[in-house]
Scaffold this active site. Structure first.
Site, mmCIF file in Angstrom:
data_model
loop_
_atom_site.group_PDB
_atom_site.id
_atom_site.type_symbol
_atom_site.label_atom_id
_atom_site.label_comp_id
_atom_site.label_asym_id
_atom_site.label_seq_id
_atom_site.Cartn_x
_atom_site.Cartn_y
_atom_site.Cartn_z
ATOM 1 N N SER A 107 -7.981 3.491 32.653
ATOM 2 C CA SER A 107 -8.356 4.891 32.476
ATOM 3 C C SER A 107 -8.306 5.238 30.984
ATOM 4 O O SER A 107 -8.995 4.605 30.202
ATOM 5 C CB SER A 107 -7.446 5.779 33.319
ATOM 6 O OG SER A 107 -7.982 7.077 33.446
ATOM 7 N N ASP A 190 -15.903 4.769 41.453
ATOM 8 C CA ASP A 190 -14.873 5.520 40.725
ATOM 9 C C ASP A 190 -15.290 6.984 40.606
ATOM 10 O O ASP A 190 -16.318 7.305 40.025
ATOM 11 C CB ASP A 190 -14.686 4.914 39.321
ATOM 12 C CG ASP A 190 -13.447 5.430 38.609
ATOM 13 O OD1 ASP A 190 -12.964 6.520 38.960
ATOM 14 O OD2 ASP A 190 -12.984 4.745 37.693
ATOM 15 N N HIS A 222 -10.950 4.595 41.358
ATOM 16 C CA HIS A 222 -10.180 4.667 40.115
ATOM 17 C C HIS A 222 -8.840 3.966 40.324
ATOM 18 O O HIS A 222 -7.794 4.589 40.488
ATOM 19 C CB HIS A 222 -9.978 6.126 39.714
ATOM 20 C CG HIS A 222 -9.635 6.311 38.268
ATOM 21 N ND1 HIS A 222 -10.467 5.914 37.239
ATOM 22 C CD2 HIS A 222 -8.558 6.862 37.661
ATOM 23 C CE1 HIS A 222 -9.918 6.220 36.079
ATOM 24 N NE2 HIS A 222 -8.749 6.787 36.311
#
Length: 245
Positions: A107, A190, A222
Site C-alpha cells: 500500500s 483491489d 488489497h
C-alpha cells in the site's frame, strides 16, 4: 532525523546473524498505523529467511501524537522518505551491518519503496511493492477513497491541491531516476489501491528500459486472502531478495 525530529523504529536481526543483508520494511497507511513491538508476520518471514529487518515509524505514522502524524501531510515523497532512509542508515551504522539493503512495503509502503529508490537511487540494491500506489493524481479518480466526500477531503489534506507537486512526487513520473530492480505485485480486484497504479508503473519502467518483475493475481484485493496465493507471493518475494542481495 536531519531536521531534529525524533524518529522511532525497530530492528530485528536475521536468522544466522543476518549476513545476507537487510530489508527496510515500510508500514502502510500511512497516517494512523505504526510499527510496534510484537509478532509481525512480515518481519517473521523476512528474518527467518536470513534478512535483518529495519522498520521506521516515519513522521505521519500514528502512535506518537497528532502533531507527529500531521507532520507527514504533504510529505509522502519528501520528509517521510527522508525519515525512512535516514533511520535505515542509522541502524546500518549502529549495528555495523552490510550496506546490502533492499526496501519493501504494501500500500503506502509500496509507494515509499518506489519513492525511496528514485529519491535515493544509490542506497538500495532492490525495491518491492505490493498493492502499492505510484501515481498520486490517479488516487483522485480510482479506488474507493474518492467515492466519498470525506475521502476526497482526506486526499486534499494529506496530498495537497497542487497538481504539479503531486506529479513531481509520484514514482511513476520519476522512473528515469530509478536504478534498483523492482518487483511489483497487485490483486486485480483491489478496491483501495486500484491495480491501474501498478500497470502505470510497469508501463513506464519498461518504457525506460528498467529492470522490473510484475505479477497480477485475479480475485485478490488489497492484501491477498488466499493462503496459496500468499504463499506463492512470498516465495517470489524471497527469490527476488535472494537474487539481489
Amino acid at each position: 532525523a536531519s531536521d531534529g525530529l525524533n524518529i522511532n523504529g525497530l530492528y530485528t536481526p536475521g536468522e544466522g546473524g543476518g549476513i545476507e543483508g537487510s530489508v527496510v520494511l515500510v508500514h502502510g497507511g500511512p497516517h494512523g498505523p505504526f510499527d510496534r513491538w510484537g509478532y509481525n508476520r512480515s518481519v517473521h518471514f523476512l528474518s527467518q529467511i536470513g534478512y535483518n529487518v529495519i522498520q521506521v515509524n516515519y513522521r505521519g505514522s500514528g502512535g506518537f501524537g497528532r502533531k507527529f502524524e500531521e507532520a507527514g501531510y504533504l510529505e509522502w515523497s519528501g520528509k517521510m522518505i527522508d525519515d525512512i532512509v535516514e533511520g535505515a542508515a542509522h541502524i546500518i551504522t549502529e549495528k555495523d551491518l552490510l550496506d546490502d539493503t533492499c526496501i519493501y512495503g504494501g500500500s503506502y509502503g509500496g509507494f515509499a519503496a518506489a519513492s525511496a529508490v528514485f529519491r535515493y537511487p544509490d542506497f538500495f540494491r532492490c525495491a518491492a511493492g505490493h498493492v502499492g500506489v505510484y501515481d498520486l493524481e490517479n488516487m483522485f479518480s480510482t479506488g474507493d477513497i474518492p467515492e466519498r466526500k470525506s475521502g476526497r477531503d482526506y486526499l486534499k489534506r494529506v496530498l495537497g491541491s497542487d497538481k504539479n507537486k503531486r506529479f513531481k512526487d509520484s514514482p511513476a513520473n520519476n522512473v528515469d531516476r530509478i536504478k534498483a530492480p523492482m518487483l511489483l505485485t497487485h490483486g486485480k480486484q483491489d478496491y483501495r489501491a486500484d491495480v491501474s497504479h501498478t500497470r502505470i508503473m510497469e508501463k513506464k519502467l519498461r518504457a525506460a528500459g528498467k529492470d522490473v518483475e510484475v505479477t497480477y493475481v485475479s480475485r485478490e484485493m488489497h492484501g491477498f486472502a488466499s493462503i496459496e496465493n500468499e504463499r506463492i507471493r512470498l516465495e517470489q518475494l524471497g527469490r527476488f531478495f535472494n537474487e539481489h542481495l
